[in-house]
Each structure stands twice: as C-alpha cells, then as structure tokens.
Design a protein around this motif. Structure first.
Motif, PDB file in Angstrom:
ATOM      1  N   TYR A 115       0.765  -1.101  -0.330  1.00 25.05           N
ATOM      2  CA  TYR A 115       0.221  -0.013   0.135  1.00 25.05           C
ATOM      3  C   TYR A 115       0.805   1.296  -0.179  1.00 25.05           C
ATOM      4  O   TYR A 115       0.539   2.084  -0.801  1.00 25.05           O
ATOM      5  CB  TYR A 115      -0.926   0.028   1.313  1.00 25.05           C
ATOM      6  CG  TYR A 115      -1.640  -1.313   1.292  1.00 25.05           C
ATOM      7  CD1 TYR A 115      -2.448  -1.504   0.103  1.00 25.05           C
ATOM      8  CD2 TYR A 115      -2.154  -2.128   2.392  1.00 25.05           C
ATOM      9  CE1 TYR A 115      -3.509  -2.365   0.069  1.00 25.05           C
ATOM     10  CE2 TYR A 115      -2.902  -2.994   2.309  1.00 25.05           C
ATOM     11  CZ  TYR A 115      -3.630  -3.242   1.082  1.00 25.05           C
ATOM     12  OH  TYR A 115      -4.506  -4.340   1.179  1.00 25.05           O
ATOM     13  N   ASN A 120       2.246   1.857  -3.204  1.00 28.11           N
ATOM     14  CA  ASN A 120       1.034   2.308  -4.286  1.00 28.11           C
ATOM     15  C   ASN A 120       0.839   3.960  -4.094  1.00 28.11           C
ATOM     16  O   ASN A 120       0.685   4.673  -4.914  1.00 28.11           O
ATOM     17  CB  ASN A 120      -0.345   1.689  -3.858  1.00 28.11           C
ATOM     18  CG  ASN A 120      -0.180   0.169  -4.488  1.00 28.11           C
ATOM     19  OD1 ASN A 120       0.628  -0.062  -5.500  1.00 28.11           O
ATOM     20  ND2 ASN A 120      -0.918  -0.814  -4.232  1.00 28.11           N
ATOM     21  N   TYR A 121       0.943   4.108  -2.624  1.00 29.41           N
ATOM     22  CA  TYR A 121       0.605   5.543  -2.296  1.00 29.41           C
ATOM     23  C   TYR A 121       1.743   6.595  -2.919  1.00 29.41           C
ATOM     24  O   TYR A 121       1.727   7.617  -3.331  1.00 29.41           O
ATOM     25  CB  TYR A 121       0.313   5.681  -0.961  1.00 29.41           C
ATOM     26  CG  TYR A 121      -1.042   5.366  -0.590  1.00 29.41           C
ATOM     27  CD1 TYR A 121      -2.204   5.744  -1.177  1.00 29.41           C
ATOM     28  CD2 TYR A 121      -1.356   4.345   0.548  1.00 29.41           C
ATOM     29  CE1 TYR A 121      -3.550   5.280  -1.045  1.00 29.41           C
ATOM     30  CE2 TYR A 121      -2.673   4.073   0.461  1.00 29.41           C
ATOM     31  CZ  TYR A 121      -3.651   4.310   0.007  1.00 29.41           C
ATOM     32  OH  TYR A 121      -4.787   4.083   0.168  1.00 29.41           O
ATOM     33  N   PHE A 159       3.690   5.834  -5.117  1.00 31.61           N
ATOM     34  CA  PHE A 159       3.614   5.959  -6.767  1.00 31.61           C
ATOM     35  C   PHE A 159       2.514   7.057  -7.081  1.00 31.61           C
ATOM     36  O   PHE A 159       2.632   7.669  -8.059  1.00 31.61           O
ATOM     37  CB  PHE A 159       3.232   4.548  -7.131  1.00 31.61           C
ATOM     38  CG  PHE A 159       2.570   4.514  -8.427  1.00 31.61           C
ATOM     39  CD1 PHE A 159       3.625   4.704  -9.548  1.00 31.61           C
ATOM     40  CD2 PHE A 159       1.470   4.197  -8.802  1.00 31.61           C
ATOM     41  CE1 PHE A 159       3.321   4.523 -10.932  1.00 31.61           C
ATOM     42  CE2 PHE A 159       0.998   3.993 -10.316  1.00 31.61           C
ATOM     43  CZ  PHE A 159       1.812   4.153 -11.307  1.00 31.61           C
ATOM     44  N   THR A 160       1.521   6.771  -6.403  1.00 31.37           N
ATOM     45  CA  THR A 160       0.189   7.821  -6.690  1.00 31.37           C
ATOM     46  C   THR A 160       0.678   9.235  -6.450  1.00 31.37           C
ATOM     47  O   THR A 160       0.447  10.400  -7.156  1.00 31.37           O
ATOM     48  CB  THR A 160      -0.965   7.640  -5.669  1.00 31.37           C
ATOM     49  OG1 THR A 160      -1.295   6.034  -5.808  1.00 31.37           O
ATOM     50  CG2 THR A 160      -2.020   8.273  -5.950  1.00 31.37           C
ATOM     51  N   LEU A 177       2.962  10.377  -9.303  1.00 32.66           N
ATOM     52  CA  LEU A 177       2.093  10.615 -10.363  1.00 32.66           C
ATOM     53  C   LEU A 177       1.394  12.113 -10.212  1.00 32.66           C
ATOM     54  O   LEU A 177       1.473  12.686 -11.101  1.00 32.66           O
ATOM     55  CB  LEU A 177       0.805   9.607 -10.603  1.00 32.66           C
ATOM     56  CG  LEU A 177       1.184   8.501 -11.436  1.00 32.66           C
ATOM     57  CD1 LEU A 177       0.027   7.574 -11.344  1.00 32.66           C
ATOM     58  CD2 LEU A 177       1.389   8.996 -12.869  1.00 32.66           C
ATOM     59  N   LEU A 178       0.803  12.433  -8.978  1.00 26.40           N
ATOM     60  CA  LEU A 178       0.530  13.659  -8.841  1.00 26.40           C
ATOM     61  C   LEU A 178       1.217  14.676  -8.892  1.00 26.40           C
ATOM     62  O   LEU A 178       1.046  15.630  -9.509  1.00 26.40           O
ATOM     63  CB  LEU A 178      -0.282  13.652  -7.305  1.00 26.40           C
ATOM     64  CG  LEU A 178      -1.545  12.982  -7.217  1.00 26.40           C
ATOM     65  CD1 LEU A 178      -1.866  13.021  -5.597  1.00 26.40           C
ATOM     66  CD2 LEU A 178      -2.790  13.428  -7.910  1.00 26.40           C
TER      67      LEU A 178
END
Lengths: 393, 417
Positions: free
Chosen positions: B3, B6-7, B9-10, B13-14
């Motif tokens: 997780y 993933n965050y 990575f998020t 991306l942002l």
C-alpha cells in the motif's frame, strides 16, 4: 475496501490527467485587467500636424568603389573619370620597343556602356588627357580634382558610340611613353588617363568600371607591329579607376528636396516625435515621400529606391552604424518603407537627429530624385510618417 | 507495504501533474494574488483553518501554538491539482493545473513543557492568470491583433517557529517568518498576419522579500465549564500574522524591434496588512471534532509603492469543519482507521471590481489514510464558487484535489549509558 479506494484515487488522477488538456486561453472579463492594459495608438504626422524639417545638401563622396565609370554633362552634373592600365610586357616586346623594332600602330580603349542619364539622342563627346600627377582611386573626390595635374592636350580620337561596346582611340605616343616607363621603371610616366566630358555633352554615360571579374571591364587594346615579322594586339586591363562628379545643387523649388547620386546630394529629414510617450513600443513606423515626377530624372539600370539612415549627429551628419539602413521603394509617385527601428531608437535614447535620405545607388550614377519637402504647399505632399505604437497603462 | 508503495507511486504521479497553466482568474492580478490559507490535506478537509486545534498527529501553522502536543518529529508535504471552470457573460472554459504546496518539519524539544521547534516553506499567495484577446478590426484579417495578459508568481513563507505550554495549560506559539517571492505581469500584443508590424511586450517583475512573524495562543480545555460528558478539548485559539514592510525590487522592461530595454528599475515597499485568526474547537463524544474559525485581513490598507488599490477591500472568512476520528490508531486501510472530514467556508475575498465585491463559498471533504501507526496520507477535495458573471466579471467554479503526507518518527532519543 482498500482496492476500491485506490481505484478511486487512480480514477481521480486519470480525471485530472484528462482535464490537464485545458481549453485554449480566452478572454474572461478582460476589463478587470484594465490597469494593465496595453493600448494601440497611431501618430500620423500629416493628420496630427507634426512639425518637420527637410534640408538638401551636398556631400563629397569618393566614387572609387563605383561600379560605373561616369563621364558626361547634363544640367547641374559634370562627370569625368580617371583610369590607369596595368601594362605587363613580355621581354621581347620591351626589347623591340626599346630598339624601335616594334612599333605601336593603334591604341584603343574599349568600354562597356552600363548606364545612361539623359536622353539617348542627346549630344555626347569626351576628351582624354594624359595625367601627370599621382592619384589613387581610394579617397579621390571632386575636391581632389583641382590638385590633379594633366596635359590639356586631347589624346583621344575616333569616339565610337554606336556599338554596344564604346571605343575611342588614344595617341600612340602616349602608349609608347607608358611602355617606356615599364621598360625603364625610373621614368614613372604612366599615371593614367583623365577622361572628361566635352562642353557639348548633354548626357552622362556610365561604363563598367574595374571589377574583380575579367569580363566587361575597360580594356586598352594596343596593336603592335614588327614589320615583316608579326602584328599583334595587346590587351590591358585597369589597375585603378575612379569617377569624379561635380556640379551645383539641382534647381528645385523651396518646397522640395533633392537626392542625387554621384555628387552626392542628400537630404535630411526630421520629425518632431516628442508627442510619443517615452515608454511606447513602436509596432510600425512607415515613411512616405512624394516624388516630383516632372523634375525627377532617372538613369538606366539603377535600382529605383531611396536609402534612409539614422543620423547620430545632425551637424556632421554622421549616420548610425548600429542600425540597418532602410530602403524606400516606389509605388507610383510615392516612396515608402519601414523605419520602425529608427523611431524606437529616438524614443529609447531621447535623441532624434533626423534621417539622412540618399539614393540607394549613391555612387553608381547621377540619378536625380526630386521629392516634396517639409515646406511643400500641399500638406498631403509633405513627407509623412505613420506610426503605430503601444503604450502600457 | 504494498500500500505504501502504491501511495508513493500515486503521489509521484500527482506531482508529475504539477504543470503550469491557467489555474485561476484575472482576479489574482491584484494585491499579492489569491491567498492560500492551508497547504495541508488535513486542514483543507476541515475548511482550511483549525486555529484552536491542538493535535499531536498533524502540523498546522495557522496557529504556531497548536504544536504543543507534538510527541514525535513530524514532516509534512502537500500538493494539489486544481480545475477551474471559468465563465463570464460570453466565454466559458476549463483550465487545470497543479502545484507543489509546501513542506514543513516540527519536532518536540520538551514534550512535558510542550516546547517544539518547527520550520518549513509554505505558500502564502499565488498569482496565475492568462487572458488572450483577439481583435479583427472591420473583419480585416491582415490587421488582426492578439493581446495576451499573463500573470505568474507566488509569495512564500519560510519560517522558524516554536511553541511552549504556559501556566494554566495555555499554549503559546511564535514563528519568525521570511516572506519572499516573485511576480511577473506580462502583456503582449502581436499581429500574426502582418509581418510589417512588430509585436510589443511589457514585462513587469516584482520581487518582494521581508520579515514577518506569527504569534498564536490556544486556551486550555474549558469543556468542564459546560458540565457535559460529551464535550472535550473545548479550546479557543487566536493568532496574528504581522508583516514588516516588504522591500520589493521592481523591474519594468519592454521588448521592441530593438530588443529588450529597461524602463524602470527601482526598489519600493510592499505593505501587507495584519491578518488575524480566531477560532473555537471542541470534540464531541471523543470522536467528532468541530471547528469554527474566522480570519480577517484589511486589504484596503495594502499598499504597493505607497499606493492603495481600488480593487482591494477588507476580507474576512468564516469556516466550519467536522472531523471524525474513532481514535483507532492501528495501521492499514480499514475503514475504522480512517479519519473523515467535512467543511464549509464563506469568504468575502479581498477583491472588488466596479463596486462589486467578489465572494466565495466552498465545501470541503477529506480523509486521512493511515500508512502506519503515526503516518498518514491526507486527501482533501474542495469545491468552491467564486465571483459572478454580472458586471462582466468572472465566475469560477473550482474543484481542487489536495494530497499530503504526514510522516512521524521518534528523533533525539536519549540512551541510558
């Protein structure tokens, strides 16, 4: 649950990625920005009654770099030229000339006609004179002419103007003296030829001057003969040449200004642009000049355009070497062109010394441009400067 | 662990989406632009302020006194993506952009005395507009002109602050702030179909820089006064931003056919009016935090080079927020670990045009996703409506997505020898 949240998050990201493709910028309530507005305005020196001054004056310009050798006379213009041929001789010829075994039977100067000012049928005659003083094509001007020494005797004859190649003969004794100076370098008798117009001339002709190319430049053809042995023609090309144009200012009205190649006669033009805001940006400044077609005389084969330069010192009329000179091109009786950088410079520096107007081909002919000046009786005929400029609130 | 990956990575991306674009309207040209009250996903979810909240799990610098409960060294980052639907009487458009908002760090020096040290780089205001106007006089394409007005820049705050617990459980905080930034106001007119006309460009640059300070106080828990078992952590908070005159380098340059030249280059003063915050917060049933906040700033007193702006007026802002935290601090993304927030605000902005004030109403939602026991990913979504299309003004419907990381760690452990 966690996967769902993550999916929501990724969906959000995709949404924003898509939405990053924003619309093209538009105009939203632009009045809000009124305090920042940039304003487009115009100044028309005719409509806005802007003060202006034009003057015509004569300058002395060396014509050594001219593409044409000018000779003739018309109205206020008197043109002549100096030419000196380089005479490389073979040793056998030198020996023959010295011993008298080789004789010079004819000498002829061949010139390619490249320019004509005045009526083609007008009278034209020249005389040629042996030059006895040194001269150089660099820096020789009409002011140098009184110091030039030459024999008054005319050494030319048989002027032929009918063919495309114009010719005249030279006295063979002159050629012999030049050859002698080649043989005996201490004599230094080859100082060239001075070709001037006869008083009867009513036109000015131009001939191809010395060039870096071998074609079309003046040639001296000398025919030599060794009796019973051979007859040969020697061809010589110029070592140096220079035109000299002199005369008075052309007869023009008080409301006119003149430009003439050759002399050179130029004009100065000044506009009072003090009404322009100092912080303005000039988007376009276009100068319009009206030609007096009755008095203007154009020669052949010269570019019909007026060269405008920014003056940095109105007394000495020194032009601004940092700004590219501009051309005014004709359209009917009007010459016009862009001088945006000049006006911007006047604004930026606060120094407006005016513009120098000259024929584009200032040294290749004697074309006369008569233009309506700042005192032309009809306001619309006067030089006009149209300026589009931007200011910031 | 996946997780967290993933965050991150998020978040990456942002941050990649942080691209300059027209984010806001022409309103931001005035003063120092749009005021940014908070960069933190948590504060935004609560309506943007939280002046009176003492909380050891987050950093808030609206009131530097709010850190006295800090137990761990904590660092926070923030970024946002914004999409604005702009409209006036004739035009509509959608514009999106992103921005890295800020970073802050605080660590406890003495947990018993509530002494903390904090520092960070936070946004204060933002100028960002782009306006393009095309005029074709008499339908003559050769005379078409395109006028562009563009404003960019921001004012940021670099600060060093401290807090301390006072007698009677009062919390006091103070920070020394250094404000700095750069604003560029650009105007251009060009004639795309007429090569004889040169374009005009004016570039007006301002670079302010100067000191300020923030002083805040939070009262002790006065919930006992209400004789209710449901109420706790009832506190009042007050803070004030003080600004010295900000010396500002100004430069006006024009670009003409001759190139670039400077029209003016001088140093002037920018005066920012004092800003005050006041708020009250309390917790109901140990789960629901309620905040009511108020801030005001007398922008009518703003001066630049000694001149006031006709388009600025005194501003104020009310906000209200609710946070649900069931105090389950276990890690993971289970619903019971999450903290949910809702907020609403009404703001009379500092902008005024043609006698008409520009107001804003906004609603907020947010959640914190625990990444571990003391770390969280804070998300917030804000939807706001600002302005009006009457009087040829601009209406902005804006949606803003904020993401922040709040990370904590135990530093400065004294080891027994």
């Amino acid at each position: 649950m966690t996967k769902r949240l993550f999916l929501i998050l990724l969906t959000g990201i995709v949404f924003f990625q898509l939405s990053s493709c924003s619309d093209a910028p538009k105009n939203f309530g632009v009045d809000i920005l009124s305090s920042d507005f940039i304003v487009l305005d115009t100044l028309n020196t005719t409509k806005d009654s802007v003060a202006q001054i034009s003057t015509t004056f004569k300058t002395v310009t060396p014509l050594g770099a001219s593409q044409n050798l000018l000779v003739g006379k018309k109205d206020n213009v008197n043109a002549s030229f100096l030419i000196k041929f380089i005479l490389p001789l073979a040793d056998s010829i030198k020996t023959g000339i010295s011993s008298g075994a080789v004789i010079i039977t004819e000498a002829k100067v061949k010139l390619i006609n490249t320019y004509q000012y005045g009526d083609s049928s007008a009278a034209f005659a020249i005389t040629a004179h042996k030059v006895t003083s040194d001269w150089s094509s660099i820096g020789f001007t009409s002011d140098s002419l009184p110091n030039l020494m030459y024999d008054f005797a005319n050494v030319s004859s048989a002027l032929n103007l009918t063919d495309s190649i114009k010719t005249f003969n030279l006295d063979v004794n002159l050629i012999k003296s030049w050859f002698q100076s080649v043989i005996d370098t201490s004599l230094k008798s080859n100082k060239g030829l001075y070709v001037e117009s006869s008083p009867i001339s009513q036109k000015v002709l131009g001939f191809q001057a010395k060039t870096s190319f071998s074609i079309n430049q003046p040639e001296l053809h000398v025919i030599i003969n060794k009796p019973g042995v051979y007859t040969d023609t020697l061809k010589f090309t110029p070592e140096a040449d220079v035109s000299i144009v002199y005369g008075n200012l052309p007869a023009i009205g008080s409301g006119e200004m003149a430009l003439q190649s050759g002399f050179v006669i130029n004009s100065k033009l000044w506009f009072d642009i003090s009404s322009l805001p100092k912080n303005a940006i000039i988007n376009r400044a276009r100068l319009f000049l009206t030609s007096d077609s009755m008095l203007t005389i154009k020669g052949t084969n010269l570019v019909d355009a007026i060269l405008v330069s920014n003056i940095v010192d109105s007394t000495t009329k020194v032009i601004d070497s940092t700004l590219t000179q501009k051309n005014l091109t004709p359209n009917g009786n009007t010459y016009s062109g862009l001088i945006t950088s000049f006006v911007q410079t006047w604004l930026n520096t606060g120094k407006n010394e005016g513009m120098l107007l000259a024929p584009v081909e200032g040294i290749n002919g004697v074309d006369l441009f008569v233009l309506k000046g700042s005192n032309a009786p009809v306001l619309a005929d006067r030089p006009r400067l149209e300026i589009i400029y931007t200011t910031k609130k | 662990m996946n997780y967290i990956r993933n965050y991150i990575f998020t978040l990456v991306l942002l941050l990649q989406l942080v691209t300059p674009a027209q984010i806001s309207s022409n309103y931001t040209k005035f003063g120092v632009g749009e005021i940014i009250y908070s960069y933190s996903g948590r504060n935004i979810g609560l309506g943007g302020l939280g002046v009176s909240v003492l909380n050891g799990s987050y950093l808030s610098f609206v009131n530097p006194a709010s850190l006295t409960k800090l137990r761990l060294t904590r660092v926070e980052f923030g970024a946002n993506l914004s999409g604005s639907f702009l409209s006036d009487n004739t035009n509509k458009g959608f514009y999106a952009s992103g921005r890295f908002d800020g970073v802050s760090l605080a660590f406890p020096v003495s947990t018993a005395n509530g002494i903390t040290l904090s520092m960070g780089l936070l946004p204060f205001s933002n100028v960002n507009y782009l306006d393009v106007k095309t005029i074709t006089p008499n339908g003559d394409l050769s005379e078409r002109s395109v006028t562009t007005y563009k404003g960019t820049g921001s004012l940021s705050k670099l600060f060093l602050g401290t807090s301390i617990k006072m007698p009677f459980d009062f919390s006091l905080g103070v920070s020394m702030d250094y404000y700095f930034g750069s604003f560029t106001y650009y105007s251009r007119i060009e004639f795309p179909n007429n090569i004889s006309k040169n374009k005009s460009e004016y570039n007006n640059k301002r670079r302010p820089g100067g000191l300020g300070s923030t002083i805040g106080i939070i009262t002790p828990d006065i919930s006992k006064l209400f004789s209710s078992n449901l109420l706790s952590e009832f506190r009042l908070g007050f803070s004030v931003n003080l600004f010295s005159e900000l010396p500002t380098d100004t430069l006006l340059i024009r670009t003409s056919v001759l190139g670039i030249d400077t029209l003016s280059n001088e140093k002037v003063n920018m005066h920012l009016p004092t800003r005050i915050f006041a708020g009250v917060s309390f917790i109901v049933n140990k789960k629901y935090l309620f905040t009511f906040d108020y801030t005001e700033q007398k922008w009518a007193n703003y001066t630049f080079n000694g001149k006031k702006s006709d388009n600025l007026r005194d501003s104020y802002r009310y906000s209200f927020g609710i946070e649900h935290d069931n105090q389950n601090k276990g890690a993971g993304l289970n619903r019971e670990h999450m903290v949910w927030r809702l907020g609403v605000s009404y703001e009379k902005t500092q902008y005024r045009f043609n006698g008409k004030g520009i107001n804003q109403i906004a609603i907020y939602s947010g959640l914190s996703l625990p990444l571990s026991l003391k770390n969280s990913l804070d998300l917030a979504l804000e939807y706001s409506i600002r302005g009006t299309t009457s009087s040829n003004l601009i209406k902005e419907n804006r949606i803003r997505f904020s993401v922040g990381l709040s990370l904590a760690e135990l530093w400065f452990i004294r080891r027994n020898r």
